[in-house]
Design an enzyme around this catalytic site. Structure first.
Site: not given
Length: 496
Positions: A267-268, A271
């Site tokens: 997920h990160e 980003h």
């Protein structure tokens, strides 16, 4: 290619460099606060961050700078990048003019002190340790909403800070539609039963050093550039971009249910990739980063769910899991996939399955609106949180750490942030639809360059050149499309 040519724009960018430097330093200090800073440094760090925030406000509101921006805004012949610079600066100048310097200072300092209190309160599962800090943050955010102004609802002012142009009426409509459709899908999944079976892996313990190797190996597969990026550990996983050449992510290790740590890392990564793929010509400019939190969240949810929670990804990572963790050897790729996508309502947002995730956002959204209007007091939060969790999700938190203290955002002073998570889910589904049917093939063989290239051209390279809705219209033909999310989830969970 020279993206900036106009002489006034070039002068603006030269003067903006000092503002960028303040933001850069503040971002680095923020990352340090959540990772390596000793707890005793909180007070001094709070003062330093507050002083930088007010210095930034002073510099951006200098008459010689604002007049230059105003002059450039009236010029014809600017290209898209140059118009993007003016749009971003005009918006920021407008916001800063409305906020009293005292309020900027107090909010910054309160957030620094609140984070340390939240971290301690969460570790001890004691909301009382965080309550006075949150009371102050809510009070300051009410002042902030009043200073910024709004037409219909004070929460509109805070929503707009995180997602340009977003209003309560937009979010109410989005959640109204999603709530009906997702409950229908969830009922179908529960009646079928194949996606709701509990996996033994949910409670299987892992060695942290082995899990760290798994996360790094997966980041290697995704071509994470270690010369421009880091992976560290924090209580709440996050991404901090200092620039195109320095982006840092964190994950956490709870010792069991390895998908929590693995998907937090993926997920990160989403980003981070956004910030890393911004056109290098936009570095150190007002448009040199992600355009909004909703678009940003779309990138992370795309990698976590559209790429990660698939059979193809389970096949790709199984050899790494088998080599490093060992206990996964007895599971087939299909069993791993079922573990990745199982639907089991729980109390923790960051570990929620795709179907119930948005219900966590509804809970926070409704609570924040009431906090801002005064319809709900901070003292009432733990019990209200637990009751609404039980109502929406069918589960009641065991303690404050699993309930009202689980998210870091309020300790950052951020109200109006949470709805952008659901916006991100819609963006991820829109990107999945636009990418087409070859995604599984690319994931299965670890061929991620076409995926990265698609995201680079459609979203990443532009930074904040275009406003969020304009970016989506230009490259996907529509704005936030909840129907795309419903279609994606309905298809994915039609059979596990």
């Amino acid at each position: 290619m020279e993206v900036f040519r106009d002489p006034d724009i070039l002068e603006i960018l030269g003067r903006y460099r000092r503002l960028w430097a303040i933001s850069h330093a503040s971002a680095l200090m923020g990352w340090d606060t959540e990772t390596y800073m000793p707890p005793g440094g909180a007070e001094e760090r709070g003062v330093a961050q507050a002083e930088l925030a007010t210095l930034y406000q002073e510099l951006i509101l200098r008459e010689d700078f604002t007049s230059l921006v105003e002059r450039a805004a009236g010029k014809e012949g600017l290209n898209d990048y140059e118009r993007g610079v003016i749009r971003v600066l005009n918006r920021e100048i407008s916001i800063m003019r409305k906020l009293p310097p005292r309020l900027v200072y107090e909010l910054s300092r309160a957030a620094q002190e609140a984070f340390q209190a939240w971290r301690d309160a969460r570790a001890k599962s004691d909301f009382g340790l965080f309550r006075p800090h949150l009371e102050k943050i809510v009070k300051l955010n009410r002042e902030k909403a009043d200073a910024l102004g709004y037409e219909d609802h004070p929460y509109d002012a805070l929503l707009d800070l995180h997602e340009e142009g977003l209003r309560v009426k937009d979010v109410d409509g989005l959640f109204g539609y999603l709530g009906r459709e997702l409950r229908s899908i969830l009922e179908r999944v529960r009646s079928d039963g194949s996606c709701t079976r509990e996996s033994p892996l949910d409670s299987t313990k892992y060695d942290q050093s082995a899990m760290e190797r798994v996360n790094r190996r997966i980041l290697d597969m995704l071509n994470y550039p270690w010369d421009r990026a880091r992976l560290d550990v924090s209580p709440h996983p996050f991404t901090q971009g200092m620039g195109v050449g320095d982006v840092r992510i964190t994950t956490r290790y709870e010792g069991f249910d390895f998908k929590r740590s693995m998907f937090s890392t993926v997920h990160e990564f989403g980003h981070a990739l956004y910030e890393l793929q911004v056109d290098r010509d936009l570095r150190m400019t007002p448009i040199g980063g992600g355009v909004s939190l909703g678009i940003h969240e779309g990138q992370s949810r795309f990698w976590e769910n559209v790429v990660g929670r698939t059979r193809a990804f389970a096949e790709l990572v199984k050899p790494t899991l088998d080599n490093e963790l060992g206990f996964t050897r007895i599971y087939s790729p299909d069993e791993l996939y079922r573990y990745f996508v199982e639907v089991r309502p729980g109390t923790i947002r960051t570990e929620a399955d795709e179907l119930t995730y948005n219900l966590h956002i509804v809970l926070r959204y409704e609570i924040e609106k009431e906090l801002i209007t005064g319809g709900l007091s901070v003292d009432e939060l733990p019990e209200i949180w637990n009751a609404r969790s039980e109502e929406l999700l069918g589960v009641r938190p065991r303690n404050d750490a699993d309930g009202v203290l689980q998210d870091v955002h309020w300790s950052h002073g951020s109200l109006g942030y949470f709805p952008t998570y659901t916006l991100g889910n819609t963006v991820a589904a829109m990107m999945a639809s636009a990418y087409g049917g070859r995604l599984d093939e690319h994931v299965r063989f670890g061929n991620f360059e076409p995926v990265r290239g698609f995201l680079r051209e459609k979203v990443h390279r532009w930074g904040a050149t275009y406003a969020p809705k304009e970016l989506l219209r230009r490259h996907f033909g529509r704005e936030y499309d909840a129907e795309a999310l419903v279609s994606y989830l309905s298809s994915k969970y039609s059979a596990c």
